[in-house]
Design a protein around this motif. Structure first.
Motif, PDB file in Angstrom:
ATOM      1  N   ALA A  71       0.699  -1.141  -0.144  1.00 42.05           N
ATOM      2  CA  ALA A  71       0.019  -0.075   0.073  1.00 42.05           C
ATOM      3  C   ALA A  71       0.828   1.174   0.009  1.00 42.05           C
ATOM      4  O   ALA A  71       0.544   2.345  -0.923  1.00 42.05           O
ATOM      5  N   ALA A  72       1.917   1.174   0.805  1.00 39.38           N
ATOM      6  CA  ALA A  72       3.074   2.405   0.668  1.00 39.38           C
ATOM      7  C   ALA A  72       3.476   2.780  -0.473  1.00 39.38           C
ATOM      8  O   ALA A  72       3.621   3.781  -0.871  1.00 39.38           O
ATOM      9  N   GLU A  73       3.965   1.582  -1.212  1.00 45.83           N
ATOM     10  CA  GLU A  73       4.638   1.700  -2.460  1.00 45.83           C
ATOM     11  C   GLU A  73       3.637   2.237  -3.583  1.00 45.83           C
ATOM     12  O   GLU A  73       3.827   3.039  -4.381  1.00 45.83           O
ATOM     13  N   ALA A  74       2.487   1.877  -3.508  1.00 44.17           N
ATOM     14  CA  ALA A  74       1.475   2.013  -4.400  1.00 44.17           C
ATOM     15  C   ALA A  74       1.039   3.850  -4.164  1.00 44.17           C
ATOM     16  O   ALA A  74       1.016   4.470  -5.077  1.00 44.17           O
ATOM     17  N   ARG A  75       0.995   4.119  -2.936  1.00 46.39           N
ATOM     18  CA  ARG A  75       1.023   5.563  -2.726  1.00 46.39           C
ATOM     19  C   ARG A  75       2.073   6.511  -3.244  1.00 46.39           C
ATOM     20  O   ARG A  75       1.891   7.632  -3.697  1.00 46.39           O
ATOM     21  N   GLU A  76       3.188   5.914  -3.085  1.00 44.53           N
ATOM     22  CA  GLU A  76       4.467   6.375  -3.399  1.00 44.53           C
ATOM     23  C   GLU A  76       4.472   6.695  -4.912  1.00 44.53           C
ATOM     24  O   GLU A  76       4.802   7.543  -5.664  1.00 44.53           O
ATOM     25  N   LEU A  77       3.980   5.611  -5.514  1.00 48.08           N
ATOM     26  CA  LEU A  77       3.958   5.775  -7.195  1.00 48.08           C
ATOM     27  C   LEU A  77       2.927   6.684  -7.438  1.00 48.08           C
ATOM     28  O   LEU A  77       3.102   7.289  -8.527  1.00 48.08           O
ATOM     29  N   ALA A  78       1.776   6.869  -6.745  1.00 43.14           N
ATOM     30  CA  ALA A  78       0.890   7.680  -7.157  1.00 43.14           C
ATOM     31  C   ALA A  78       1.265   8.990  -6.986  1.00 43.14           C
ATOM     32  O   ALA A  78       0.993  10.057  -7.833  1.00 43.14           O
ATOM     33  N   GLY A  79       1.941   9.348  -5.742  1.00 42.36           N
ATOM     34  CA  GLY A  79       2.511  10.803  -5.747  1.00 42.36           C
ATOM     35  C   GLY A  79       3.493  10.989  -6.652  1.00 42.36           C
ATOM     36  O   GLY A  79       3.596  12.171  -7.340  1.00 42.36           O
ATOM     37  N   GLU A  80       4.208  10.070  -7.239  1.00 46.89           N
ATOM     38  CA  GLU A  80       5.234  10.509  -8.672  1.00 46.89           C
ATOM     39  C   GLU A  80       4.483  10.676  -9.812  1.00 46.89           C
ATOM     40  O   GLU A  80       4.896  11.557 -10.563  1.00 46.89           O
ATOM     41  N   LEU A  81       3.468   9.845  -9.907  1.00 42.88           N
ATOM     42  CA  LEU A  81       2.493  10.416 -11.268  1.00 42.88           C
ATOM     43  C   LEU A  81       1.813  11.657 -10.948  1.00 42.88           C
ATOM     44  O   LEU A  81       1.881  12.262 -12.084  1.00 42.88           O
ATOM     45  N   GLU A  82       1.400  12.118  -9.724  1.00 45.46           N
ATOM     46  CA  GLU A  82       0.746  13.381  -9.680  1.00 45.46           C
ATOM     47  C   GLU A  82       2.044  14.381  -9.982  1.00 45.46           C
ATOM     48  O   GLU A  82       1.646  15.179 -10.564  1.00 45.46           O
TER      49      GLU A  82
END
Length: 95
Positions: A71-82
């Motif tokens: 979940a933390a990695e998915a959120r980090e990826l989402a942040g990078e995409l943003e």
């Protein structure tokens, strides 16, 4: 994509994106399917999968790539995409 490995339906995250595959001796382009999922019961990870239409590729056999994220990695990826989406939007607005 007749030999499709990723199931594509109304719930698929993205389908028919512009994709490319690059190797030491090749660089090919084809339509691609990108999907994000998590298990329905007791989800403990997020899966990100990418498949290029193998009918448009000469060098690669039918295959799909995937990564499993916490979940933390998915959120980090989402942040990078943003972050990168904002950069692209800003550049587009300036043009």
């Amino acid at each position: 994509m007749p030999d499709r490995l990723i199931r594509v339906n109304a719930y698929t995250t993205f389908d028919l994106l512009d994709g490319h595959a690059r190797g030491h001796d090749f660089d090919e382009e084809a339509v691609a399917v990108l999907n994000v999922t998590a298990p329905r019961e007791d989800p403990d990870h997020v899966t990100l999968e990418l498949e290029l239409d193998n009918t448009g590729l000469e060098e690669l056999p039918a295959h799909a790539e995937g990564v499993t994220l916490s979940a933390a990695e998915a959120r980090e990826l989402a942040g990078e995409l943003e972050t990168y989406a904002a950069r692209v939007e800003a550049a587009t607005d300036d043009a």
